[in-house]
Design a protein around this motif. Structure first.
Motif, PDB file in Angstrom:
ATOM      1  N   UNK A   1       8.699 -57.544  45.881  1.00 19.31           N
ATOM      2  CA  UNK A   1       9.616 -57.135  46.946  1.00 19.31           C
ATOM      3  C   UNK A   1       9.816 -58.357  47.821  1.00 19.31           C
ATOM      4  N   UNK A   2      11.005 -58.965  47.783  1.00 17.95           N
ATOM      5  CA  UNK A   2      11.135 -60.266  48.436  1.00 17.95           C
ATOM      6  C   UNK A   2      12.536 -60.515  48.981  1.00 17.95           C
ATOM      7  N   UNK A   3      12.586 -61.322  50.042  1.00 13.91           N
ATOM      8  CA  UNK A   3      13.866 -61.776  50.592  1.00 13.91           C
ATOM      9  C   UNK A   3      14.425 -62.941  49.793  1.00 13.91           C
ATOM     10  N   UNK A   4      13.622 -63.506  48.895  1.00 13.24           N
ATOM     11  CA  UNK A   4      14.113 -64.590  48.040  1.00 13.24           C
ATOM     12  C   UNK A   4      15.040 -63.977  46.991  1.00 13.24           C
ATOM     13  N   UNK A   5      16.298 -64.398  46.988  1.00 12.13           N
ATOM     14  CA  UNK A   5      17.279 -63.717  46.159  1.00 12.13           C
ATOM     15  C   UNK A   5      17.928 -64.599  45.109  1.00 12.13           C
ATOM     16  N   UNK A   6      17.472 -65.839  44.954  1.00 13.13           N
ATOM     17  CA  UNK A   6      18.096 -66.706  43.958  1.00 13.13           C
ATOM     18  C   UNK A   6      17.652 -66.300  42.560  1.00 13.13           C
ATOM     19  N   UNK A   7      18.477 -66.641  41.605  1.00  9.31           N
ATOM     20  CA  UNK A   7      18.153 -66.331  40.208  1.00  9.31           C
ATOM     21  C   UNK A   7      16.868 -67.028  39.784  1.00  9.31           C
ATOM     22  N   UNK A   8      16.658 -68.266  40.253  1.00  9.85           N
ATOM     23  CA  UNK A   8      15.453 -69.013  39.881  1.00  9.85           C
ATOM     24  C   UNK A   8      14.187 -68.308  40.366  1.00  9.85           C
ATOM     25  N   UNK A   9      14.232 -67.766  41.589  1.00  8.57           N
ATOM     26  CA  UNK A   9      13.068 -67.050  42.120  1.00  8.57           C
ATOM     27  C   UNK A   9      12.757 -65.828  41.273  1.00  8.57           C
ATOM     28  N   UNK A  10      13.790 -65.100  40.898  1.00  9.47           N
ATOM     29  CA  UNK A  10      13.587 -63.894  40.105  1.00  9.47           C
ATOM     30  C   UNK A  10      13.043 -64.224  38.720  1.00  9.47           C
ATOM     31  N   UNK A  11      13.603 -65.248  38.107  1.00  9.08           N
ATOM     32  CA  UNK A  11      13.139 -65.648  36.778  1.00  9.08           C
ATOM     33  C   UNK A  11      11.682 -66.095  36.826  1.00  9.08           C
ATOM     34  N   UNK A  12      11.330 -66.896  37.852  1.00  8.31           N
ATOM     35  CA  UNK A  12       9.950 -67.368  37.966  1.00  8.31           C
ATOM     36  C   UNK A  12       8.982 -66.202  38.122  1.00  8.31           C
ATOM     37  N   UNK A  13       9.338 -65.234  38.982  1.00  4.70           N
ATOM     38  CA  UNK A  13       8.454 -64.091  39.198  1.00  4.70           C
ATOM     39  C   UNK A  13       8.287 -63.275  37.930  1.00  4.70           C
ATOM     40  N   UNK A  14       9.373 -63.017  37.221  1.00  2.00           N
ATOM     41  CA  UNK A  14       9.294 -62.221  35.997  1.00  2.00           C
ATOM     42  C   UNK A  14       8.538 -62.966  34.900  1.00  2.00           C
ATOM     43  N   UNK A  15       8.765 -64.273  34.803  1.00  2.94           N
ATOM     44  CA  UNK A  15       8.046 -65.072  33.801  1.00  2.94           C
ATOM     45  C   UNK A  15       6.561 -65.161  34.121  1.00  2.94           C
ATOM     46  N   UNK A  16       6.214 -65.102  35.403  1.00  2.00           N
ATOM     47  CA  UNK A  16       4.808 -65.178  35.805  1.00  2.00           C
ATOM     48  C   UNK A  16       4.072 -63.871  35.562  1.00  2.00           C
ATOM     49  N   UNK A  17       4.826 -62.778  35.407  1.00  2.48           N
ATOM     50  CA  UNK A  17       4.154 -61.515  35.084  1.00  2.48           C
ATOM     51  C   UNK A  17       4.578 -60.316  35.891  1.00  2.48           C
ATOM     52  N   UNK A  18       5.560 -60.485  36.796  1.00  2.04           N
ATOM     53  CA  UNK A  18       6.053 -59.326  37.546  1.00  2.04           C
ATOM     54  C   UNK A  18       6.761 -58.372  36.594  1.00  2.04           C
ATOM     55  N   UNK A  19       6.633 -57.077  36.853  1.00  2.00           N
ATOM     56  CA  UNK A  19       7.297 -56.073  36.030  1.00  2.00           C
ATOM     57  C   UNK A  19       8.704 -55.760  36.532  1.00  2.00           C
ATOM     58  N   UNK A  20       8.950 -56.031  37.798  1.00  2.00           N
ATOM     59  CA  UNK A  20      10.276 -55.782  38.374  1.00  2.00           C
ATOM     60  C   UNK A  20      10.412 -56.624  39.632  1.00  2.00           C
ATOM     61  N   UNK A  21      11.648 -56.793  40.079  1.00  2.00           N
ATOM     62  CA  UNK A  21      11.937 -57.620  41.255  1.00  2.00           C
ATOM     63  C   UNK A  21      12.976 -56.904  42.090  1.00  2.00           C
ATOM     64  N   UNK A  22      12.622 -56.554  43.318  1.00  4.68           N
ATOM     65  CA  UNK A  22      13.519 -55.852  44.230  1.00  4.68           C
ATOM     66  C   UNK A  22      13.796 -56.774  45.418  1.00  4.68           C
TER      67      UNK A  22
END
Length: 224
Positions: free
Chosen positions: A78-99
């Motif tokens: 759950x983050x205010x970071x909204x760039x595509x790179x931030x989302x990709x990094x979080x998902x690649x690191x192991x997050x199951x979802x990004x809101x």
């Protein structure tokens, strides 16, 4: 009741999330910083983690990596970071979802339900105890004779990879890909150097290792 760990440093939002989740029959714990999040994830054993990335003490990505070092618990970022790179990094690191913030509470609840439905089983232990040293995967700490052992980031990463599959052989290519990247996955001399360093710090007799064992031609394993 499903246990949800909310990791959020903004008091108003943390309170709103806790109230809403409890109203929907979740058991909720709140952590306001990264260290509290790691402590609760290791000792309270949540079924789901809602993780803000902007924490006051640790970066949320580091908290995510630490949790993934020992647990497959679903993590919804759950983050205010909204760039595509931030989302990709979080998902690649192991997050199951990004809101992304701001968000609709109904949508968040739906995403949490989906994450819980896909909860994997068979988490490894957050603490691996050998006869000589202890590896705390949640807190990213190694102790020997009651004192913390200082490891370099690479030494820790190699030990973490072995501890995740304690007792099992981890292949050389897998280790090298994780430690050095796919382009250096055949440079096995790096592994010998890293393992020698770990043995000097952790083994009673580095020349006759009891715990950090080489399996010739295959890889290495951590023996409790």
């Amino acid at each position: 009741m499903t246990r949800v760990l909310v990791v959020e440093d903004e008091p108003a939002l943390a309170r709103a999330l806790a109230i809403t989740l409890r109203a929907h029959r979740y058991d909720v714990a709140v952590a306001n910083d990264g260290r509290a999040a790691l402590d609760l994830s290791a000792n309270w054993h949540p079924d789901l983690v809602v993780l803000d990335l902007g924490l006051p003490d640790l970066d949320g990505m580091d908290v995510l990596r630490a949790i993934r070092g020992w647990s497959a618990v679903p993590v919804v970022v759950l983050s205010a970071r909204q760039t595509s790179d931030d989302k990709v990094e979080a998902l690649d690191t192991g997050a199951d979802d990004y809101v992304s913030k701001p968000f609709a509470m109904d949508e968040l609840l739906a995403r949490l339900r989906a994450a819980v439905r896909h909860t994997p089983t068979g988490d490894g232990p957050p603490v691996v105890v050998t006869a000589t040293f202890t590896v705390d995967l949640a807190l990213r700490k190694v102790t020997r004779d009651g004192a913390e052992v200082r490891l370099t980031p690479t030494e820790w990463h190699m030990l973490e990879l072995l501890a995740r599959d304690v007792g099992k052989v981890v292949g050389r290519r897998e280790l090298l890909t994780e430690l050095r990247g796919p382009d250096l996955a055949t440079q096995t001399h790096y592994l010998r150097v890293y393992l020698a360093q770990l043995r000097r710090k952790l083994e009673p007799d580095p020349t006759h290792p009891r715990h950090l064992v080489t399996v010739p031609g295959v890889g290495y394993r951590l023996v409790p």
